[in-house]
Design a protein around this motif. Structure first.
Motif, mmCIF file in Angstrom:
data_model
loop_
_atom_site.group_PDB
_atom_site.id
_atom_site.type_symbol
_atom_site.label_atom_id
_atom_site.label_comp_id
_atom_site.label_asym_id
_atom_site.label_seq_id
_atom_site.Cartn_x
_atom_site.Cartn_y
_atom_site.Cartn_z
ATOM 1 N N HIS A 1 6.738 81.545 -64.326
ATOM 2 C CA HIS A 1 8.107 81.021 -64.323
ATOM 3 C C HIS A 1 8.743 80.946 -65.710
ATOM 4 N N ILE B 1 -10.683 71.803 -62.293
ATOM 5 C CA ILE B 1 -11.560 72.115 -63.440
ATOM 6 C C ILE B 1 -11.487 70.980 -64.466
ATOM 7 N N GLY C 1 -3.412 82.449 -66.152
ATOM 8 C CA GLY C 1 -2.095 82.406 -66.783
ATOM 9 C C GLY C 1 -2.148 82.891 -68.223
ATOM 10 N N ASN C 2 -1.135 82.510 -68.983
ATOM 11 C CA ASN C 2 -1.031 82.965 -70.366
ATOM 12 C C ASN C 2 -2.258 82.596 -71.198
ATOM 13 N N ASN D 1 -2.478 74.815 -59.405
ATOM 14 C CA ASN D 1 -2.926 73.962 -60.516
ATOM 15 C C ASN D 1 -3.201 72.550 -60.002
ATOM 16 N N THR E 1 6.909 69.597 -64.009
ATOM 17 C CA THR E 1 6.599 70.902 -64.611
ATOM 18 C C THR E 1 5.106 70.994 -64.917
ATOM 19 N N ILE F 1 7.257 75.290 -76.001
ATOM 20 C CA ILE F 1 6.015 74.899 -76.678
ATOM 21 C C ILE F 1 4.791 75.048 -75.761
ATOM 22 N N ALA G 1 -8.004 76.029 -73.358
ATOM 23 C CA ALA G 1 -6.716 76.497 -73.886
ATOM 24 C C ALA G 1 -5.623 76.291 -72.846
ATOM 25 N N ALA H 1 -9.102 77.513 -68.775
ATOM 26 C CA ALA H 1 -7.649 77.684 -68.960
ATOM 27 C C ALA H 1 -6.983 77.551 -67.593
ATOM 28 N N GLU I 1 -9.504 84.033 -61.406
ATOM 29 C CA GLU I 1 -8.170 83.488 -61.111
ATOM 30 C C GLU I 1 -8.194 82.947 -59.688
ATOM 31 N N GLY J 1 -1.281 84.069 -62.241
ATOM 32 C CA GLY J 1 -0.528 83.693 -63.441
ATOM 33 C C GLY J 1 0.064 82.307 -63.448
ATOM 34 N N GLY J 2 -0.274 81.465 -62.484
ATOM 35 C CA GLY J 2 0.082 80.044 -62.560
ATOM 36 C C GLY J 2 1.529 79.789 -62.928
ATOM 37 N N GLU K 1 -2.352 74.467 -70.789
ATOM 38 C CA GLU K 1 -1.984 73.175 -70.205
ATOM 39 C C GLU K 1 -3.148 72.203 -70.136
ATOM 40 N N ALA L 1 -10.296 83.610 -56.602
ATOM 41 C CA ALA L 1 -11.614 83.199 -57.096
ATOM 42 C C ALA L 1 -11.583 81.754 -57.569
ATOM 43 N N GLU L 2 -11.619 80.847 -56.621
ATOM 44 C CA GLU L 2 -11.570 79.429 -56.992
ATOM 45 C C GLU L 2 -12.939 78.957 -57.477
ATOM 46 N N VAL L 3 -12.961 78.365 -58.657
ATOM 47 C CA VAL L 3 -14.200 77.774 -59.164
ATOM 48 C C VAL L 3 -14.296 76.359 -58.608
HETATM 49 C C1 FAD Z 1 9.657 76.463 -63.803
HETATM 50 C C2 FAD Z 1 8.908 76.456 -65.101
HETATM 51 C C3 FAD Z 1 9.477 77.035 -66.235
HETATM 52 C C4 FAD Z 1 8.796 76.997 -67.452
HETATM 53 N N1 FAD Z 1 9.362 77.625 -68.538
HETATM 54 C C5 FAD Z 1 8.700 77.635 -69.710
HETATM 55 C C6 FAD Z 1 9.191 78.390 -70.825
HETATM 56 O O1 FAD Z 1 10.198 79.102 -70.749
HETATM 57 N N2 FAD Z 1 8.495 78.320 -71.993
HETATM 58 C C7 FAD Z 1 7.345 77.579 -72.124
HETATM 59 O O2 FAD Z 1 6.760 77.531 -73.199
HETATM 60 N N3 FAD Z 1 6.818 76.912 -71.063
HETATM 61 C C8 FAD Z 1 7.463 76.923 -69.877
HETATM 62 N N4 FAD Z 1 6.902 76.287 -68.802
HETATM 63 C C9 FAD Z 1 5.573 75.657 -68.975
HETATM 64 C C10 FAD Z 1 4.535 76.803 -68.937
HETATM 65 O O3 FAD Z 1 4.605 77.403 -67.674
HETATM 66 C C11 FAD Z 1 3.115 76.336 -69.212
HETATM 67 O O4 FAD Z 1 3.036 75.539 -70.353
HETATM 68 C C12 FAD Z 1 2.187 77.552 -69.406
HETATM 69 O O5 FAD Z 1 2.472 78.593 -68.515
HETATM 70 C C13 FAD Z 1 0.754 77.106 -69.233
HETATM 71 O O6 FAD Z 1 -0.099 78.225 -69.280
HETATM 72 P P1 FAD Z 1 -1.581 78.066 -68.812
HETATM 73 O O7 FAD Z 1 -2.202 79.413 -68.901
HETATM 74 O O8 FAD Z 1 -2.234 76.933 -69.493
HETATM 75 O O9 FAD Z 1 -1.470 77.610 -67.268
HETATM 76 P P2 FAD Z 1 -0.970 78.441 -66.001
HETATM 77 O O10 FAD Z 1 -0.118 79.582 -66.380
HETATM 78 O O11 FAD Z 1 -0.383 77.457 -65.050
HETATM 79 O O12 FAD Z 1 -2.318 79.023 -65.401
HETATM 80 C C14 FAD Z 1 -3.306 78.196 -64.828
HETATM 81 C C15 FAD Z 1 -4.186 79.087 -63.976
HETATM 82 O O13 FAD Z 1 -5.365 78.403 -63.558
HETATM 83 C C16 FAD Z 1 -5.670 78.833 -62.227
HETATM 84 N N5 FAD Z 1 -6.583 77.837 -61.642
HETATM 85 C C17 FAD Z 1 -6.357 76.518 -61.439
HETATM 86 N N6 FAD Z 1 -7.456 75.940 -60.897
HETATM 87 C C18 FAD Z 1 -8.402 76.926 -60.767
HETATM 88 C C19 FAD Z 1 -9.750 76.961 -60.282
HETATM 89 N N7 FAD Z 1 -10.364 75.858 -59.795
HETATM 90 N N8 FAD Z 1 -10.406 78.160 -60.303
HETATM 91 C C20 FAD Z 1 -9.821 79.289 -60.788
HETATM 92 N N9 FAD Z 1 -8.543 79.300 -61.254
HETATM 93 C C21 FAD Z 1 -7.843 78.130 -61.255
HETATM 94 C C22 FAD Z 1 -4.307 78.954 -61.573
HETATM 95 O O14 FAD Z 1 -4.336 79.759 -60.423
HETATM 96 C C23 FAD Z 1 -3.499 79.590 -62.716
HETATM 97 O O15 FAD Z 1 -3.605 80.988 -62.709
HETATM 98 C C24 FAD Z 1 7.535 76.346 -67.557
HETATM 99 C C25 FAD Z 1 6.943 75.796 -66.411
HETATM 100 C C26 FAD Z 1 7.611 75.861 -65.198
HETATM 101 C C27 FAD Z 1 6.950 75.279 -63.975
#
Ligand code: FAD
Length: 466
Positions: free
Chosen positions: A50, A224, A16-17, A220, A399, A444, A427, A190, A37, A45-46, A429, A155-157
């Motif tokens: 969205h 990890i 994801g981000n 998610n 969420t 945020i 980094a 992440a 991923e 992109g998790g 969530e 690629a699940e860890v």
């Molecule tokens: C409907 C919705 C709307 C939202 N809108 C907003 C918004 O407008 N603005 C905002 O700031 N936040 C918003 N959020 C919250 C936001 O999505 C998250 O805070 C942010 O995307 C988190 O980014 P991240 O990279 O930490 O996690 P994620 O983007 O969730 O990425 C986590 C990644 O980890 C991967 N993963 C998990 N376990 C494993 C494993 N064992 N091995 C390999 N990969 C793994 C997943 O496949 C995923 O790609 C929203 C959330 C939702 C659900």
């Protein structure tokens, strides 16, 4: 085909981000980078897929933001919404760094667009991604690929080898290439929260969690996070805390996204399965209250509730994917909702009798209130009397969760003994609880991922090179 037998400088787990910001930043700092991923490419992109916007501090209006949002104001907002449950040093660091992110993210190919008018009143504080979260991610993936970041999907860890706070290797499970041992000098975790792991949610919420709907990715599952905490990383955050809103009960179990959220509560009343009201629907303006309704519904029998309104307001709010359920009479509506018709008629007639005269204005705390009923509706109270009568069934929509790994300002994980890890960073969530002890401010989540992702990547690269 990625050569998985070589040792990488930086391994990033997640797609994801936060993961992409970390991968790009590490690569720009000269490191060889592998991204694993867990999801297939189409679902990469998790939860980031969205998203719509990100909250960053800025001192003046920009091409797309209508006015300044200073570091002080951002901090005041964060302090208020978390009730002080935030790491002040880390939060202020994040806010200061967020100023630079507005430009940095554009340098990585992401484009902004003006705030969508009239929805959430975010035009001054939040920058919207042109094309939404998926377009944002596509830009980051493209940049990462061009820079030479190696990416494996599906690629699940499944395991991490960690000794005395030092990451050694990760075990990868892949549907085509099978199992592999991945070695790297530094790790960036992440991989999101554990919101899609119903069994884990049940540890805190009991059987009620079976009735929760998960707004984002099914990938998610917090595996990890669980491994890191089991292998000596210090935890942060209350496991029961999460961001939860009321979403349509007809939404899919996972990945319903933004279009399933209901913003019509202030225009009507909300009843539980016994056709009883249970909370003041007009307590405060909607952007300040929408994020409490997930928890409120979670506390009701069978975790179900119904927003009830009438034809006079049906075009007053943003529509969702699902049409309202209609009845020519309240009894007919109750029948369609499988509620006791007499109970719903009594609740609505008592509510109507309690409504006081006033001038309706949903953009301010108006004087339309009730008298003599519990709970009261303290603003925007109007009689429900114009057929057809309408309803949305709602359930808790989770969420993301706040339990995470403790980090320092380098985004470096902190071990249970208080010492920083030798080579592990986190980094997004997975460490959001450092900043968000409870509560939420729109945008945020992406700030946390971008700021700490960028820092984690840079620091992991430096660590690997030394
Ligand atoms: C409907 C919705 C709307 C939202 N809108 C907003 C918004 O407008 N603005 C905002 O700031 N936040 C918003 N959020 C919250 C936001 O999505 C998250 O805070 C942010 O995307 C988190 O980014 P991240 O990279 O930490 O996690 P994620 O983007 O969730 O990425 C986590 C990644 O980890 C991967 N993963 C998990 N376990 C494993 C494993 N064992 N091995 C390999 N990969 C793994 C997943 O496949 C995923 O790609 C929203 C959330 C939702 C659900």
């Amino acid at each position: 085909m990625v050569d998985l037998s070589k040792k990488f400088d930086v391994l990033v787990i997640g797609g994801g981000n936060a993961a992409l910001c970390a991968a790009i930043s590490a690569r720009r700092a000269g490191a060889s980078v592998l991204v694993l991923e867990g999801a297939p490419k189409f679902y990469r992109g998790g939860n980031t897929r969205h998203t719509r916007n990100m909250r960053c501090a800025h001192d003046t209006a920009t091409g797309i933001l209508t006015g300044p949002y200073t570091e002080e104001e951002f901090w005041d907002d964060l302090l208020r919404l978390t009730g002080g449950q935030t790491d002040e040093e880390l939060a202020k660091f994040m806010i200061a760094e967020s100023k630079d992110i507005l430009n940095w993210i554009v340098e990585q190919g992401v484009r902004w667009q003006p705030s969508l008018g009239g929805t959430l009143s975010l035009g001054r504080t939040n920058s919207f991604f042109l094309g939404g979260g998926r377009a944002m991610l596509n830009a980051l993936y493209l940049t990462a690929e061009k820079l030479g970041v190696e990416i494996v999907y599906d690629a699940e860890v499944t395991d991490l080898q960690i000794e005395d706070g030092m990451f050694l290797s990760a075990k990868l499970k892949h549907p085509i290439t099978g199992a592999a041992e991945i070695r790297a000098s530094a790790l960036v975790a992440a991989a999101g929260g554990f919101e899609a792991n119903i069994e884990w949610l049940k540890e805190y919420w009991g059987e009620a969690a079976d009735n929760f709907l998960i707004r984002g990715t099914p990938y998610n599952r917090g595996s990890i996070l669980k491994m890191l905490l089991a292998k000596g990383v210090q935890d942060i955050g209350d496991p029961t805390q999460c961001h939860a809103v009321a979403i349509d009960a007809r939404a899919p179990k996972f990945d319903g996204g933004i279009i399933t959220r209901h913003d019509s509560v202030v225009f009507g009343i909300v009843v539980n399965k016994h056709a009883q009201r249970f909370y003041d629907e007009g307590e405060d303006i909607w952007p300040k209250r929408y994020a409490i309704w997930g928890r409120l519904v979670a506390a009701q029998p069978d975790q179900i509730a119904y927003i009830i309104f009438d034809a006079s307001v049906r075009n007053s709010f943003m529509p969702t994917l699902f049409p309202p359920i209609e009845g020519a009479t309240i009894a007919e509506l109750a029948g369609k909702l499988e509620l006791d018709p007499a109970a719903l008629e009594t609740t609505i007639s008592e509510f109507n009798a309690a409504v006081q005269p006033g001038t309706f204005d949903h953009t301010i705390l108006d004087d339309c209130t009730t008298e003599g009923i519990t709970p009261p509706k303290t603003h925007w109270a109007r009689r429900i009397e114009t057929a057809p009568y309408l309803a949305y069934p709602v359930r808790p929509g989770i969420t993301f969760t706040y339990l995470g790994t403790r980090v320092n300002k380098q985004s470096r994980m902190v071990m249970k003994d208080g010492k920083p890890s030798a080579n592990m960073f986190a980094a997004g969530e997975i460490m959001a609880g450092n900043v968000l002890g409870k509560g939420y401010a729109a945008g945020i989540g992406m700030t946390i991922g971008s700021v700490f992702g960028r820092v984690a990547g840079r620091e992991a690269a430096r660590n690997a090179k030394n």
